[in-house]
Design a protein around this motif. Sequence first.
Motif, mmCIF file in Angstrom:
data_model
loop_
_atom_site.group_PDB
_atom_site.id
_atom_site.type_symbol
_atom_site.label_atom_id
_atom_site.label_comp_id
_atom_site.label_asym_id
_atom_site.label_seq_id
_atom_site.Cartn_x
_atom_site.Cartn_y
_atom_site.Cartn_z
ATOM 1 N N TRP A 259 5.712 23.478 18.920
ATOM 2 C CA TRP A 259 6.294 23.630 20.167
ATOM 3 C C TRP A 259 6.296 22.141 20.683
ATOM 4 C CZ3 TRP A 259 5.666 22.130 25.069
ATOM 5 C CH2 TRP A 259 6.417 22.656 26.327
ATOM 6 N N GLU A 260 4.862 21.428 20.798
ATOM 7 C CA GLU A 260 5.098 20.204 21.112
ATOM 8 C C GLU A 260 5.738 19.055 20.420
ATOM 9 O OE1 GLU A 260 0.561 19.521 21.415
ATOM 10 O OE2 GLU A 260 0.415 20.649 23.086
ATOM 11 N N THR A 261 5.804 19.329 19.056
ATOM 12 C CA THR A 261 6.865 18.460 18.427
ATOM 13 C C THR A 261 8.110 18.631 18.558
ATOM 14 O OG1 THR A 261 5.066 18.648 16.428
ATOM 15 C CG2 THR A 261 7.476 17.785 15.975
ATOM 16 N N ALA A 266 13.226 17.091 21.421
ATOM 17 C CA ALA A 266 14.355 17.384 22.546
ATOM 18 C C ALA A 266 14.128 16.459 23.505
ATOM 19 C CB ALA A 266 13.960 18.724 22.849
ATOM 20 N N GLN A 267 13.136 15.847 24.091
ATOM 21 C CA GLN A 267 13.184 15.046 25.179
ATOM 22 C C GLN A 267 13.689 13.771 25.070
ATOM 23 O OE1 GLN A 267 9.358 14.355 26.987
ATOM 24 N NE2 GLN A 267 10.071 13.593 28.971
ATOM 25 N N LYS A 268 13.465 13.204 23.576
ATOM 26 C CA LYS A 268 13.848 12.055 22.986
ATOM 27 C C LYS A 268 15.397 12.030 23.086
ATOM 28 C CE LYS A 268 13.366 8.509 19.483
ATOM 29 N NZ LYS A 268 12.622 8.164 18.131
ATOM 30 N N ARG A 269 15.939 12.944 22.470
ATOM 31 C CA ARG A 269 17.222 13.258 22.107
ATOM 32 C C ARG A 269 17.925 13.992 23.403
ATOM 33 N NH1 ARG A 269 17.455 17.091 17.137
ATOM 34 N NH2 ARG A 269 19.543 17.405 17.568
ATOM 35 N N ASP A 270 17.477 14.286 24.378
ATOM 36 C CA ASP A 270 17.976 14.901 25.473
ATOM 37 C C ASP A 270 18.823 15.986 25.351
ATOM 38 O OD1 ASP A 270 18.762 15.219 28.288
ATOM 39 O OD2 ASP A 270 20.407 13.849 28.470
ATOM 40 N N VAL A 271 18.160 16.958 24.445
ATOM 41 C CA VAL A 271 18.864 18.236 24.217
ATOM 42 C C VAL A 271 17.888 19.440 24.525
ATOM 43 C CG1 VAL A 271 20.531 17.323 22.456
ATOM 44 C CG2 VAL A 271 18.142 18.135 21.695
ATOM 45 N N SER A 272 18.457 20.455 24.722
ATOM 46 C CA SER A 272 17.813 21.743 24.933
ATOM 47 C C SER A 272 16.726 22.020 23.721
ATOM 48 C CB SER A 272 18.561 22.948 25.012
ATOM 49 O OG SER A 272 17.794 24.226 24.859
#
Length: 428
Positions: A259-261, A266-272
């Motif tokens: 989950w944390e990975t 997701a945050q880096k790529r700005d995707v859900s």
Amino acid sequence: MTDAQDTAADSSLRTTGGTPPDDAGSSVTEAPIPLLEPREGIPPVVVDEAALAAVTAAFAAGSGPVAVDAERASGYRYGQRAYLVQLRREGAGTALIDPVACPDLSGLGEALAGVEWVLHAATQDLPCLREIGMTPGSLFDTELAGRLAGFPRVGLGAMVEGVLGFVLEKGHSAVDWSTRPLPEPWLRYAALDVELLVDLRDALEKELDRQGKLEWARQEFDAIAAAPPAEPRKDPWRRTSGMHKVRRRRQLAVVRELWETRDRIAQKRDVSPGKVLSDAAIVEAALGLPANVHALAGLNGYGHRMGRRQLEQWQAAVDRAKALPDLALPQPGQPVTGPPPPRAWADKDPAAAARLSAARAAVSALAEQLTMPQENLVSPDSVRRICWEPPQVVDAETVGAALVGYGARPWQVEQVTPVLVAALSASV
């Protein structure tokens, strides 16, 4: 101007059906009118400081409440930021603002500081509005007003149709609002979402007043406006869908690591996050504890479409969890800060279980009498806590004080205290 627009422009819109029945049990069933275009057309999207300054001045000079809405890209982008903000106010018309191009709307928020904001399901939009500098001093929540007034369906479309007699087109509610440029049909939909929001507010205010609930609603609205931002959720990975299948601590560690990975990617790529790796795939790996990339590739969610590099990053997460010492493994379940789950009460404390049963029945009967959902009458968690640890002396003063301590508003304390006192006393 079409007939629908002409009717929408009439400030004396009447209820046309779908409201709680009146004392005689009657309701009007006139055919609803499709609302096809904003009355002044689709405004240009505000994408620069000059246009934002003009809108700010226009809305500051307007009159009456301001309708506010925001569109997010849930399911497409990381987080819950706003990708379009819609406003409408008498004398200012409708504005559509791009908060990506204009990320600081604090000047607009300040210009509307003394104005009542009208939102539908305010708690959904307020976090993303706060991020761009817009926080209301006072508000009117049309969804919550509908709940308190006893409407069976409180979505915006259902409320506009039931109360005002217009049909809103809702086909674009779940689109990717981060798309640029935004298509014209989406902008039309967005503008129509605030077109009749103030009219809806006015009609609901009259209905709440007729039912004697207007002051109750005002207390609820004030509580929403004054509420601080929510605290970050502790151990958010525990909300992974399908977690009930995961029992062992080592498996829980795999869920946490995956989950944390996934969240970092997701945050880096700005995707859900769900577009990076599904919850079901996380649970599959936790249950399977694959020994290597080949074993991982055989699990559901890690099929032939996933490249070797992706498989290796997920296997590395699994391996990190498998290598943790026992002391570093997460405990099953989350720390309980309140009463245990009600299903366990009969075994742990039969008297508390009897109190809860009596209290729930009393609250349910009162909610039905007042024509509103039980959860809006009083927080279910408050009822559980009072029943698990009731005051030593059960009376109106002690039960009322307990409700206040759990965040109940004055109107809730006034309505609920008598039935809780009776239920707690009867179950002794």
